[in-house]
Design a protein around this motif. Structure first.
Motif, PDB file in Angstrom:
ATOM      1  N   TYR A   1      -6.565   5.406 -10.781  1.00 36.86           N
ATOM      2  CA  TYR A   1      -6.903   5.648 -12.177  1.00 36.86           C
ATOM      3  C   TYR A   1      -8.084   4.839 -12.695  1.00 36.86           C
ATOM      4  O   TYR A   1      -8.660   5.188 -13.723  1.00 36.86           O
ATOM      5  N   GLU A   2      -8.439   3.763 -11.981  1.00 36.43           N
ATOM      6  CA  GLU A   2      -9.533   2.918 -12.436  1.00 36.43           C
ATOM      7  C   GLU A   2     -10.621   2.751 -11.387  1.00 36.43           C
ATOM      8  O   GLU A   2     -11.654   2.142 -11.656  1.00 36.43           O
ATOM      9  N   GLY A   3     -10.374   3.227 -10.182  1.00 35.43           N
ATOM     10  CA  GLY A   3     -11.358   3.110  -9.107  1.00 35.43           C
ATOM     11  C   GLY A   3     -11.468   1.706  -8.541  1.00 35.43           C
ATOM     12  O   GLY A   3     -12.414   1.399  -7.821  1.00 35.43           O
ATOM     13  N   VAL A   4     -10.501   0.854  -8.838  1.00 37.06           N
ATOM     14  CA  VAL A   4     -10.524  -0.543  -8.397  1.00 37.06           C
ATOM     15  C   VAL A   4      -9.495  -0.729  -7.296  1.00 37.06           C
ATOM     16  O   VAL A   4      -8.318  -0.414  -7.483  1.00 37.06           O
ATOM     17  N   ILE A   5      -9.939  -1.222  -6.146  1.00 40.44           N
ATOM     18  CA  ILE A   5      -8.986  -1.513  -5.077  1.00 40.44           C
ATOM     19  C   ILE A   5      -9.371  -2.830  -4.424  1.00 40.44           C
ATOM     20  O   ILE A   5     -10.500  -3.031  -4.009  1.00 40.44           O
ATOM     21  N   ASP A   6      -8.424  -3.742  -4.418  1.00 39.75           N
ATOM     22  CA  ASP A   6      -8.638  -5.078  -3.865  1.00 39.75           C
ATOM     23  C   ASP A   6      -7.608  -5.294  -2.767  1.00 39.75           C
ATOM     24  O   ASP A   6      -6.441  -5.563  -3.052  1.00 39.75           O
ATOM     25  N   LEU A   7      -8.044  -5.122  -1.528  1.00 35.71           N
ATOM     26  CA  LEU A   7      -7.146  -5.214  -0.382  1.00 35.71           C
ATOM     27  C   LEU A   7      -7.590  -6.284   0.591  1.00 35.71           C
ATOM     28  O   LEU A   7      -8.772  -6.600   0.665  1.00 35.71           O
ATOM     29  N   ASP A   8      -6.623  -6.802   1.329  1.00 30.28           N
ATOM     30  CA  ASP A   8      -6.940  -7.660   2.468  1.00 30.28           C
ATOM     31  C   ASP A   8      -5.966  -7.318   3.590  1.00 30.28           C
ATOM     32  O   ASP A   8      -4.976  -6.615   3.380  1.00 30.28           O
ATOM     33  N   ASP A   9      -6.287  -7.804   4.782  1.00 25.61           N
ATOM     34  CA  ASP A   9      -5.464  -7.501   5.963  1.00 25.61           C
ATOM     35  C   ASP A   9      -4.001  -7.883   5.756  1.00 25.61           C
ATOM     36  O   ASP A   9      -3.099  -7.139   6.131  1.00 25.61           O
ATOM     37  N   ARG A  10      -3.780  -9.041   5.177  1.00 28.88           N
ATOM     38  CA  ARG A  10      -2.413  -9.542   5.005  1.00 28.88           C
ATOM     39  C   ARG A  10      -1.568  -8.608   4.140  1.00 28.88           C
ATOM     40  O   ARG A  10      -0.416  -8.306   4.463  1.00 28.88           O
ATOM     41  N   LEU A  11      -2.142  -8.121   3.039  1.00 32.34           N
ATOM     42  CA  LEU A  11      -1.421  -7.218   2.160  1.00 32.34           C
ATOM     43  C   LEU A  11      -1.100  -5.900   2.876  1.00 32.34           C
ATOM     44  O   LEU A  11       0.031  -5.407   2.814  1.00 32.34           O
ATOM     45  N   VAL A  12      -2.078  -5.347   3.571  1.00 32.98           N
ATOM     46  CA  VAL A  12      -1.859  -4.079   4.275  1.00 32.98           C
ATOM     47  C   VAL A  12      -0.800  -4.249   5.369  1.00 32.98           C
ATOM     48  O   VAL A  12       0.076  -3.398   5.527  1.00 32.98           O
ATOM     49  N   LEU A  13      -0.841  -5.357   6.082  1.00 31.71           N
ATOM     50  CA  LEU A  13       0.183  -5.606   7.103  1.00 31.71           C
ATOM     51  C   LEU A  13       1.568  -5.792   6.479  1.00 31.71           C
ATOM     52  O   LEU A  13       2.566  -5.320   7.027  1.00 31.71           O
ATOM     53  N   SER A  14       1.635  -6.436   5.324  1.00 29.46           N
ATOM     54  CA  SER A  14       2.913  -6.584   4.616  1.00 29.46           C
ATOM     55  C   SER A  14       3.439  -5.222   4.175  1.00 29.46           C
ATOM     56  O   SER A  14       4.643  -4.954   4.265  1.00 29.46           O
ATOM     57  N   LEU A  15       2.541  -4.371   3.710  1.00 26.96           N
ATOM     58  CA  LEU A  15       2.928  -3.027   3.312  1.00 26.96           C
ATOM     59  C   LEU A  15       3.449  -2.236   4.521  1.00 26.96           C
ATOM     60  O   LEU A  15       4.483  -1.561   4.435  1.00 26.96           O
ATOM     61  N   ILE A  16       2.762  -2.336   5.632  1.00 28.18           N
ATOM     62  CA  ILE A  16       3.206  -1.645   6.852  1.00 28.18           C
ATOM     63  C   ILE A  16       4.573  -2.167   7.289  1.00 28.18           C
ATOM     64  O   ILE A  16       5.467  -1.382   7.635  1.00 28.18           O
ATOM     65  N   ASP A  17       4.769  -3.482   7.246  1.00 29.71           N
ATOM     66  CA  ASP A  17       6.072  -4.060   7.611  1.00 29.71           C
ATOM     67  C   ASP A  17       7.181  -3.580   6.669  1.00 29.71           C
ATOM     68  O   ASP A  17       8.290  -3.260   7.117  1.00 29.71           O
ATOM     69  N   ALA A  18       6.889  -3.542   5.374  1.00 30.43           N
ATOM     70  CA  ALA A  18       7.886  -3.071   4.397  1.00 30.43           C
ATOM     71  C   ALA A  18       8.215  -1.612   4.648  1.00 30.43           C
ATOM     72  O   ALA A  18       9.392  -1.195   4.593  1.00 30.43           O
ATOM     73  N   THR A  19       7.202  -0.814   4.931  1.00 25.78           N
ATOM     74  CA  THR A  19       7.419   0.610   5.212  1.00 25.78           C
ATOM     75  C   THR A  19       8.236   0.788   6.479  1.00 25.78           C
ATOM     76  O   THR A  19       9.124   1.650   6.527  1.00 25.78           O
ATOM     77  N   GLU A  20       7.984  -0.029   7.470  1.00 29.24           N
ATOM     78  CA  GLU A  20       8.777   0.007   8.716  1.00 29.24           C
ATOM     79  C   GLU A  20      10.240  -0.297   8.414  1.00 29.24           C
ATOM     80  O   GLU A  20      11.141   0.361   8.967  1.00 29.24           O
ATOM     81  N   ALA A  21      10.502  -1.260   7.543  1.00 32.16           N
ATOM     82  CA  ALA A  21      11.889  -1.595   7.180  1.00 32.16           C
ATOM     83  C   ALA A  21      12.565  -0.410   6.510  1.00 32.16           C
ATOM     84  O   ALA A  21      13.743  -0.122   6.786  1.00 32.16           O
ATOM     85  N   VAL A  22      11.842   0.291   5.661  1.00 28.84           N
ATOM     86  CA  VAL A  22      12.405   1.483   5.006  1.00 28.84           C
ATOM     87  C   VAL A  22      12.663   2.569   6.050  1.00 28.84           C
ATOM     88  O   VAL A  22      13.718   3.199   6.052  1.00 28.84           O
ATOM     89  N   PHE A  23      11.725   2.772   6.947  1.00 31.10           N
ATOM     90  CA  PHE A  23      11.883   3.792   8.002  1.00 31.10           C
ATOM     91  C   PHE A  23      13.136   3.519   8.837  1.00 31.10           C
ATOM     92  O   PHE A  23      13.944   4.414   9.082  1.00 31.10           O
TER      93      PHE A  23
END
Length: 134
Positions: free
Chosen positions: A108-130
């Motif tokens: 909605y604002e075109g702003v995205i602030d990402l780093d490797d650690r956050l993306v890996l945490s997201l992947i780990d959380a998604t794996e836990a849900v899976f």
């Protein structure tokens, strides 16, 4: 306990009752699994990996809610109910909630602030849900 919370949210319009549909559930899990697999592809940009993992988490979280006989149009609610629908720790949905805010800022604002650690945490959380949904 869980049913009380589902009913409370249904009474205020955050959830609606809808009969479980095995084909829909299987399709959501399949979509989540495929996106999660693709999110682990390190040659992709962080933004792409984030999008894939976030959308995988949503598909899997929605599958878990659908299995309970409910649907929500609100992504945040689908994530917030994960401890009740899957038994995953509250920390998992908190990561997904944080990523939901980041996703909204990007959409909605075109702003995205990402780093490797956050993306890996997201992947780990998604794996836990899976794992919990399987």
């Amino acid at each position: 306990m869980a049913t009380d919370e589902f009913e409370r949210l249904a009474s205020i319009g955050q959830l609606r009752r809808e009969p479980f549909d095995r084909r829909e559930f299987d399709a959501l899990v399949r979509s989540g699994r495929t996106r999660l697999t693709d999110a682990r592809t390190s040659v992709l940009s962080l933004e792409s990996r984030f999008d894939l993992a976030y959308n995988a988490a949503h598909a899997l979280s929605l599958a878990a809610l659908r299995k309970q006989g409910y649907r929500s149009e609100h992504r945040y609610i689908v994530f917030q109910l994960l401890p009740l629908t899957t038994g995953v720790p509250t920390a998992v949905w908190r990561i997904l909630a944080k990523c939901h805010g980041i996703r909204n800022a990007a959409e909605y604002e075109g702003v995205i602030d990402l780093d490797d650690r956050l993306v890996l945490s997201l992947i780990d959380a998604t794996e836990a849900v899976f794992i919990a949904v399987r």
